[in-house]
Motif scaffolding. Structure first.
Motif, PDB file in Angstrom:
ATOM      1  N   ILE A 149      37.144  -8.895  21.073  1.00 14.31           N
ATOM      2  CA  ILE A 149      36.034  -9.851  21.186  1.00 14.31           C
ATOM      3  C   ILE A 149      34.719  -9.107  21.375  1.00 14.31           C
ATOM      4  O   ILE A 149      33.706  -9.458  20.769  1.00 14.31           O
ATOM      5  CB  ILE A 149      36.290 -10.862  22.322  1.00 14.31           C
ATOM      6  CG1 ILE A 149      37.424 -11.805  21.923  1.00 14.31           C
ATOM      7  CG2 ILE A 149      35.027 -11.643  22.662  1.00 14.31           C
ATOM      8  CD1 ILE A 149      37.883 -12.742  23.006  1.00 14.31           C
ATOM      9  N   ALA A 150      34.715  -8.066  22.187  1.00 13.63           N
ATOM     10  CA  ALA A 150      33.502  -7.274  22.396  1.00 13.63           C
ATOM     11  C   ALA A 150      33.053  -6.635  21.076  1.00 13.63           C
ATOM     12  O   ALA A 150      31.857  -6.596  20.774  1.00 13.63           O
ATOM     13  CB  ALA A 150      33.738  -6.201  23.454  1.00 13.63           C
ATOM     14  N   PHE A 151      34.011  -6.177  20.282  1.00 11.90           N
ATOM     15  CA  PHE A 151      33.665  -5.602  18.979  1.00 11.90           C
ATOM     16  C   PHE A 151      33.014  -6.643  18.078  1.00 11.90           C
ATOM     17  O   PHE A 151      31.979  -6.389  17.464  1.00 11.90           O
ATOM     18  CB  PHE A 151      34.906  -5.018  18.308  1.00 11.90           C
ATOM     19  CG  PHE A 151      34.673  -4.624  16.881  1.00 11.90           C
ATOM     20  CD1 PHE A 151      33.921  -3.505  16.571  1.00 11.90           C
ATOM     21  CD2 PHE A 151      35.192  -5.389  15.847  1.00 11.90           C
ATOM     22  CE1 PHE A 151      33.688  -3.152  15.252  1.00 11.90           C
ATOM     23  CE2 PHE A 151      34.962  -5.040  14.527  1.00 11.90           C
ATOM     24  CZ  PHE A 151      34.208  -3.922  14.229  1.00 11.90           C
ATOM     25  N   LEU A 152      33.630  -7.823  17.988  1.00 10.65           N
ATOM     26  CA  LEU A 152      33.064  -8.878  17.149  1.00 10.65           C
ATOM     27  C   LEU A 152      31.676  -9.281  17.627  1.00 10.65           C
ATOM     28  O   LEU A 152      30.760  -9.479  16.823  1.00 10.65           O
ATOM     29  CB  LEU A 152      33.986 -10.094  17.123  1.00 10.65           C
ATOM     30  CG  LEU A 152      35.299  -9.905  16.381  1.00 10.65           C
ATOM     31  CD1 LEU A 152      36.179 -11.130  16.545  1.00 10.65           C
ATOM     32  CD2 LEU A 152      35.053  -9.614  14.912  1.00 10.65           C
ATOM     33  N   ASN A 153      31.492  -9.377  18.935  1.00  9.06           N
ATOM     34  CA  ASN A 153      30.186  -9.730  19.476  1.00  9.06           C
ATOM     35  C   ASN A 153      29.152  -8.641  19.199  1.00  9.06           C
ATOM     36  O   ASN A 153      27.963  -8.930  19.045  1.00  9.06           O
ATOM     37  CB  ASN A 153      30.268 -10.008  20.970  1.00  9.06           C
ATOM     38  CG  ASN A 153      30.951 -11.323  21.265  1.00  9.06           C
ATOM     39  OD1 ASN A 153      30.986 -12.222  20.439  1.00  9.06           O
ATOM     40  ND2 ASN A 153      31.510 -11.439  22.454  1.00  9.06           N
ATOM     41  N   SER A 154      29.589  -7.396  19.120  1.00 10.53           N
ATOM     42  CA  SER A 154      28.654  -6.295  18.855  1.00 10.53           C
ATOM     43  C   SER A 154      28.128  -6.337  17.421  1.00 10.53           C
ATOM     44  O   SER A 154      27.084  -5.764  17.132  1.00 10.53           O
ATOM     45  CB  SER A 154      29.322  -4.943  19.122  1.00 10.53           C
ATOM     46  OG  SER A 154      30.249  -4.625  18.091  1.00 10.53           O
ATOM     47  N   LEU A 155      28.825  -7.032  16.532  1.00  9.24           N
ATOM     48  CA  LEU A 155      28.375  -7.123  15.148  1.00  9.24           C
ATOM     49  C   LEU A 155      27.193  -8.072  14.996  1.00  9.24           C
ATOM     50  O   LEU A 155      26.441  -7.981  14.034  1.00  9.24           O
ATOM     51  CB  LEU A 155      29.521  -7.583  14.247  1.00  9.24           C
ATOM     52  CG  LEU A 155      30.721  -6.630  14.186  1.00  9.24           C
ATOM     53  CD1 LEU A 155      31.824  -7.241  13.324  1.00  9.24           C
ATOM     54  CD2 LEU A 155      30.329  -5.270  13.668  1.00  9.24           C
ATOM     55  N   GLY A 156      27.061  -8.975  15.958  1.00  5.21           N
ATOM     56  CA  GLY A 156      25.919  -9.875  16.014  1.00  5.21           C
ATOM     57  C   GLY A 156      25.661 -10.614  14.703  1.00  5.21           C
ATOM     58  O   GLY A 156      26.547 -11.222  14.145  1.00  5.21           O
ATOM     59  N   GLN A 160      25.278  -9.616  11.780  1.00  9.60           N
ATOM     60  CA  GLN A 160      25.909  -9.083  10.567  1.00  9.60           C
ATOM     61  C   GLN A 160      26.992 -10.018  10.049  1.00  9.60           C
ATOM     62  O   GLN A 160      27.317  -9.998   8.865  1.00  9.60           O
ATOM     63  CB  GLN A 160      26.501  -7.703  10.841  1.00  9.60           C
ATOM     64  CG  GLN A 160      25.460  -6.648  11.183  1.00  9.60           C
ATOM     65  CD  GLN A 160      26.110  -5.333  11.543  1.00  9.60           C
ATOM     66  OE1 GLN A 160      27.231  -5.056  11.148  1.00  9.60           O
ATOM     67  NE2 GLN A 160      25.401  -4.532  12.311  1.00  9.60           N
ATOM     68  N   LEU A 161      27.563 -10.828  10.932  1.00 11.08           N
ATOM     69  CA  LEU A 161      28.625 -11.755  10.516  1.00 11.08           C
ATOM     70  C   LEU A 161      28.064 -13.037   9.918  1.00 11.08           C
ATOM     71  O   LEU A 161      28.793 -13.781   9.276  1.00 11.08           O
ATOM     72  CB  LEU A 161      29.519 -12.105  11.717  1.00 11.08           C
ATOM     73  CG  LEU A 161      30.335 -10.951  12.286  1.00 11.08           C
ATOM     74  CD1 LEU A 161      31.123 -11.430  13.493  1.00 11.08           C
ATOM     75  CD2 LEU A 161      31.277 -10.391  11.241  1.00 11.08           C
ATOM     76  N   SER A 162      26.783 -13.304  10.104  1.00  9.03           N
ATOM     77  CA  SER A 162      26.177 -14.525   9.558  1.00  9.03           C
ATOM     78  C   SER A 162      25.987 -14.359   8.058  1.00  9.03           C
ATOM     79  O   SER A 162      25.686 -13.296   7.570  1.00  9.03           O
ATOM     80  CB  SER A 162      24.835 -14.800  10.214  1.00  9.03           C
ATOM     81  OG  SER A 162      25.003 -14.993  11.584  1.00  9.03           O
ATOM     82  N   HIS A 163      26.162 -15.464   7.350  1.00 10.70           N
ATOM     83  CA  HIS A 163      25.992 -15.423   5.891  1.00 10.70           C
ATOM     84  C   HIS A 163      24.672 -15.995   5.492  1.00 10.70           C
ATOM     85  O   HIS A 163      24.143 -16.885   5.939  1.00 10.70           O
ATOM     86  CB  HIS A 163      27.102 -16.209   5.190  1.00 10.70           C
ATOM     87  CG  HIS A 163      28.442 -15.628   5.435  1.00 10.70           C
ATOM     88  ND1 HIS A 163      28.784 -14.343   5.161  1.00 10.70           N
ATOM     89  CD2 HIS A 163      29.563 -16.173   5.960  1.00 10.70           C
ATOM     90  CE1 HIS A 163      30.036 -14.122   5.473  1.00 10.70           C
ATOM     91  NE2 HIS A 163      30.537 -15.223   5.982  1.00 10.70           N
TER      92      HIS A 163
END
Length: 75
Positions: A63-70, A72-75
């Motif tokens: 979860i911390a990894f996914l949150n660190s992507l911020g 970048q995950l938005s399309h």
């Protein structure tokens, strides 16, 4: 034993969530209160005759990894 009680709890919580926006208005006697996840990372664990709350820390690193992507995950 326990299957009918578990089914009653689960369906009552779903109906309560749909109607009241919280699973805690389920009117099941002695039902464990489902905590708000925003108040602390906790999961509701459905189990025959003894549903309970547990800390959601077993996936803390992913979860911390996914949150660190911020963004970048938005399309």
């Amino acid at each position: 034993p326990g299957d009918a009680e578990l089914a009653q709890l689960m369906t009552s919580q779903w109906a309560s969530f749909i109607h009241d926006h919280t699973p805690n208005g389920n009117q099941v006697a002695n039902a464990t209160t489902w905590p708000n996840y925003q108040d602390g990372a906790k999961n509701f664990v459905f189990q025959r005759q003894a549903s309970y709350i547990e800390a959601d820390d077993f996936r803390k690193e992913p979860i911390a990894f996914l949150n660190s992507l911020g963004t970048q995950l938005s399309h």
